[in-house]
Motif scaffolding. Sequence first.
Motif, PDB file in Angstrom:
ATOM      1  N   GLU A 194       0.835  -1.209   0.000  1.00 48.68           N
ATOM      2  CA  GLU A 194       0.000   0.000   0.000  1.00 48.68           C
ATOM      3  C   GLU A 194       0.870   1.260   0.000  1.00 48.68           C
ATOM      4  OE1 GLU A 194      -3.813  -1.921   2.461  1.00 48.68           O
ATOM      5  OE2 GLU A 194      -2.538  -0.385   3.375  1.00 48.68           O
ATOM      6  N   VAL A 195       1.960   1.231   0.738  1.00 45.18           N
ATOM      7  CA  VAL A 195       2.881   2.378   0.762  1.00 45.18           C
ATOM      8  C   VAL A 195       3.509   2.581  -0.616  1.00 45.18           C
ATOM      9  CG1 VAL A 195       5.021   3.302   1.730  1.00 45.18           C
ATOM     10  CG2 VAL A 195       3.374   2.156   3.229  1.00 45.18           C
ATOM     11  N   PHE A 196       3.910   1.483  -1.251  1.00 43.85           N
ATOM     12  CA  PHE A 196       4.494   1.575  -2.593  1.00 43.85           C
ATOM     13  C   PHE A 196       3.494   2.141  -3.597  1.00 43.85           C
ATOM     14  CE2 PHE A 196       7.978  -1.184  -1.210  1.00 43.85           C
ATOM     15  CZ  PHE A 196       9.028  -0.700  -1.968  1.00 43.85           C
ATOM     16  N   ALA A 197       2.217   1.835  -3.394  1.00 40.10           N
ATOM     17  CA  ALA A 197       1.186   2.323  -4.319  1.00 40.10           C
ATOM     18  C   ALA A 197       1.004   3.834  -4.218  1.00 40.10           C
ATOM     19  CB  ALA A 197      -0.141   1.622  -4.035  1.00 40.10           C
ATOM     20  N   LYS A 198       1.297   4.418  -3.049  1.00 42.43           N
ATOM     21  CA  LYS A 198       1.059   5.843  -2.837  1.00 42.43           C
ATOM     22  C   LYS A 198       2.329   6.689  -2.915  1.00 42.43           C
ATOM     23  CE  LYS A 198      -2.847   4.936   0.300  1.00 42.43           C
ATOM     24  NZ  LYS A 198      -3.332   5.093   1.692  1.00 42.43           N
ATOM     25  N   HIS A 199       3.505   6.072  -2.745  1.00 41.52           N
ATOM     26  CA  HIS A 199       4.743   6.851  -2.656  1.00 41.52           C
ATOM     27  C   HIS A 199       5.851   6.206  -3.496  1.00 41.52           C
ATOM     28  CE1 HIS A 199       3.002   9.035   0.769  1.00 41.52           C
ATOM     29  NE2 HIS A 199       2.587   7.834   1.211  1.00 41.52           N
ATOM     30  N   LYS A 200       6.788   7.037  -3.907  1.00 40.38           N
ATOM     31  CA  LYS A 200       7.982   6.548  -4.607  1.00 40.38           C
ATOM     32  C   LYS A 200       9.040   6.221  -3.550  1.00 40.38           C
ATOM     33  CE  LYS A 200      11.515   7.853  -7.978  1.00 40.38           C
ATOM     34  NZ  LYS A 200      12.636   7.561  -7.074  1.00 40.38           N
ATOM     35  N   ILE A 201       9.225   4.953  -3.300  1.00 40.16           N
ATOM     36  CA  ILE A 201      10.153   4.510  -2.259  1.00 40.16           C
ATOM     37  C   ILE A 201      11.527   4.282  -2.886  1.00 40.16           C
ATOM     38  CG2 ILE A 201      10.668   2.739  -0.544  1.00 40.16           C
ATOM     39  CD1 ILE A 201       8.269   4.556   0.113  1.00 40.16           C
ATOM     40  N   ASP A 202      12.542   4.970  -2.349  1.00 38.81           N
ATOM     41  CA  ASP A 202      13.897   4.829  -2.874  1.00 38.81           C
ATOM     42  C   ASP A 202      14.679   3.717  -2.167  1.00 38.81           C
ATOM     43  OD1 ASP A 202      13.399   8.165  -2.804  1.00 38.81           O
ATOM     44  OD2 ASP A 202      13.972   7.252  -4.712  1.00 38.81           O
ATOM     45  N   VAL A 203      14.462   3.577  -0.845  1.00 41.80           N
ATOM     46  CA  VAL A 203      15.194   2.564  -0.069  1.00 41.80           C
ATOM     47  C   VAL A 203      14.207   1.828   0.834  1.00 41.80           C
ATOM     48  CG1 VAL A 203      17.068   2.124   1.564  1.00 41.80           C
ATOM     49  CG2 VAL A 203      17.258   4.022  -0.060  1.00 41.80           C
ATOM     50  N   MET A 204      14.337   0.487   0.891  1.00 41.16           N
ATOM     51  CA  MET A 204      13.483  -0.320   1.770  1.00 41.16           C
ATOM     52  C   MET A 204      14.366  -1.118   2.726  1.00 41.16           C
ATOM     53  SD  MET A 204      10.652  -3.267   0.847  1.00 41.16           S
ATOM     54  CE  MET A 204      11.831  -4.443   0.172  1.00 41.16           C
ATOM     55  N   ILE A 205      14.079  -1.013   4.034  1.00 43.32           N
ATOM     56  CA  ILE A 205      14.722  -1.843   5.057  1.00 43.32           C
ATOM     57  C   ILE A 205      13.673  -2.861   5.500  1.00 43.32           C
ATOM     58  CG2 ILE A 205      15.812  -1.884   7.317  1.00 43.32           C
ATOM     59  CD1 ILE A 205      16.625   1.030   6.862  1.00 43.32           C
ATOM     60  N   CYS A 206      13.967  -4.152   5.371  1.00 42.52           N
ATOM     61  CA  CYS A 206      12.923  -5.159   5.528  1.00 42.52           C
ATOM     62  C   CYS A 206      13.380  -6.341   6.379  1.00 42.52           C
ATOM     63  CB  CYS A 206      12.499  -5.643   4.132  1.00 42.52           C
ATOM     64  SG  CYS A 206      11.103  -6.779   4.151  1.00 42.52           S
ATOM     65  N   ASP A 207      12.495  -6.820   7.241  1.00 45.84           N
ATOM     66  CA  ASP A 207      12.723  -8.064   7.975  1.00 45.84           C
ATOM     67  C   ASP A 207      12.423  -9.228   7.029  1.00 45.84           C
ATOM     68  OD1 ASP A 207      13.212  -9.879   9.912  1.00 45.84           O
ATOM     69  OD2 ASP A 207      11.499  -9.360  11.185  1.00 45.84           O
ATOM     70  N   ILE A 208      12.784 -10.449   7.400  1.00 45.29           N
ATOM     71  CA  ILE A 208      12.496 -11.607   6.534  1.00 45.29           C
ATOM     72  C   ILE A 208      11.299 -12.391   7.057  1.00 45.29           C
ATOM     73  CG2 ILE A 208      13.353 -13.851   5.765  1.00 45.29           C
ATOM     74  CD1 ILE A 208      16.000 -12.646   5.225  1.00 45.29           C
ATOM     75  N   GLU A 209      11.351 -12.856   8.287  1.00 48.08           N
ATOM     76  CA  GLU A 209      10.259 -13.661   8.835  1.00 48.08           C
ATOM     77  C   GLU A 209       9.161 -12.745   9.396  1.00 48.08           C
ATOM     78  OE1 GLU A 209      11.390 -17.614   7.950  1.00 48.08           O
ATOM     79  OE2 GLU A 209       9.542 -16.732   8.688  1.00 48.08           O
ATOM     80  N   MET A 210       7.989 -12.796   8.780  1.00 45.71           N
ATOM     81  CA  MET A 210       6.834 -12.011   9.244  1.00 45.71           C
ATOM     82  C   MET A 210       5.582 -12.879   9.111  1.00 45.71           C
ATOM     83  SD  MET A 210       7.646  -8.178   7.741  1.00 45.71           S
ATOM     84  CE  MET A 210       8.013  -8.753   6.084  1.00 45.71           C
ATOM     85  N   PRO A 211       4.535 -12.606   9.915  1.00 47.25           N
ATOM     86  CA  PRO A 211       3.344 -13.485   9.955  1.00 47.25           C
ATOM     87  C   PRO A 211       2.629 -13.634   8.611  1.00 47.25           C
ATOM     88  CG  PRO A 211       3.358 -11.990  11.831  1.00 47.25           C
ATOM     89  CD  PRO A 211       4.461 -11.552  10.933  1.00 47.25           C
ATOM     90  N   GLU A 212       2.497 -12.582   7.836  1.00 43.23           N
ATOM     91  CA  GLU A 212       1.674 -12.632   6.625  1.00 43.23           C
ATOM     92  C   GLU A 212       2.493 -12.785   5.338  1.00 43.23           C
ATOM     93  OE1 GLU A 212      -1.499  -9.499   8.590  1.00 43.23           O
ATOM     94  OE2 GLU A 212      -1.144  -9.446   6.440  1.00 43.23           O
TER      95      GLU A 212
END
Length: 534
Positions: A42-60
């Motif tokens: 949803e964030v990507f749909a509304k904004h131009k994201i230049d850098v993403m910091i992401c975890d690997i294991e998440m519930p969904e």
Amino acid sequence: MYQLLIVDDEIYAARGIQAGVEWIELGISKVHIAYNIRQAKEVFAKHKIDVMICDIEMPEGNGLELLTWVREESPFTESIFLTCHADFEYAKKAIQLGSLDYMLKPARFDELQAVVEKAINKIKTAKEFDDYKETYEHYLQLWSLYEPLLIERFWMDLLSEKIAADPYEIREILEEKKIPYKESLQFLPILISIQRWHNELNPQDEKIMEFAIRDVAGSFLIKGDQQAQVIQIRKGILVAILPIEDQDITSLDLIKKDCQAYIDFCRQDLYCDLSCYIGELVAIHNMPTILDSLLRCESHNVSCINQVLLMSSRKNKEITIQLPDMSVWSDMLKKGCKKSLLVEIDSCLQKAKQSEGLDAEYLHKFKQNFLQMIYYVLKVKGMPAHNIFSENMAFQEVTRSVTYLHKWVQEIVIKTADYLEDKETNQSVVDKVKAYINEHINEDITRDDLANYVYLNPDYLSRLFKKETGISISDYLIEERMKIAKELLRKTEMTVKDIALEVGYSNFSHFSKTFKKSTNMNPKDFRQFKQVHA
């Protein structure tokens, strides 16, 4: 400014990252947070994201799935994984998907900030390349449509002296070709010298970019005057020819201002450095002569870059600066004083740059003396020169300007000093002793000198040396001296006395006895024998 997205199902971890880094310092104006993949999309749909910091294991759904989606939907986003899982398969998959880095929690904020800064720099580099490519494509299209004009051909023939610089002959050619130059016209030449390309170009790209520089010169210097011309004399050299009516009041300050604006545009938008040399107002038949003077000014300029220069003020002056004593530099290099040497070189070249009459001849002499100094140090240290000098080094280009020479000299000094330091670090104690002997072969070397050099007890050093080499230090020293003495007797006309001094013997009789003991011949007999049997 840039935008960043943090994706982590741990609320406090995500907010901690958001609060722990000085994002503004990195040029990041907005930091978004998502706690699962759905929110991230949803964030990507509304904004131009230049850098993403992401975890690997998440519930969904895990971060690798999200990165796969991002690669398709936002391919220019740089991604960084921040996870608790030190799993090789995860890291391998992240690399395959184009992740910039794989960090383990808890990560220090300064480390995370450094990785994000790396991502921002990568984005900036990509944008600069895209801008350059767009400019290149524009001028490629223009270049493909360009055709030489009649007036341009005339000037090419005149300046290359295919047309004699005779007023009557020139008048006949102008009338024959119907070139509308009036008798009252005079001409002001401006030489344009391309000094450096910011990007490495192949021959075709360079041709196209030279055309771009020529096209832009028309906009800044000619300004739509149909009788004015910008022509290319040779690679990297163009000349703008401005026709001036006798009654015109030409402002030199205005022309200088136009030239400087042209230089600034080329530096910022065409990624090159150049200088403009403004000539003097002359009749058409004097143009070849004034062009020769401008070319001499250009060849003598080794210190000015991106500047407007007047031919009238560029008079050759006798060089008053002295070449530096590089024997001191060689001592500094041998002793590993890299930083001090670089400061000394910087001071020397800055002083030369500010001196009157500096030209390419001084730079050429400087380069030759510098090379001699480097070769001497490498010889003393027993290292081959090919480890320092690559085959494709453009030795001729370095004397084109003080800036080029300074950069080249710095690179050679740093490379040589680092190589010497690396070699000495990896040398064994015995290798260091051998190197010291080789460097001081013509001096009085004692066992204590060698022990002090390697910080060992003299008796222990003697035992260690003999254990590794099979001979004593004194015998090795004699062997090395006799080896050099034999070569000098065989290949030079030096006197035996001079050779004795060259290999460290001040007592001629002692040298002769030692030589005979080593070869069963005295030095003179050895030389005669080798000459007969050569």
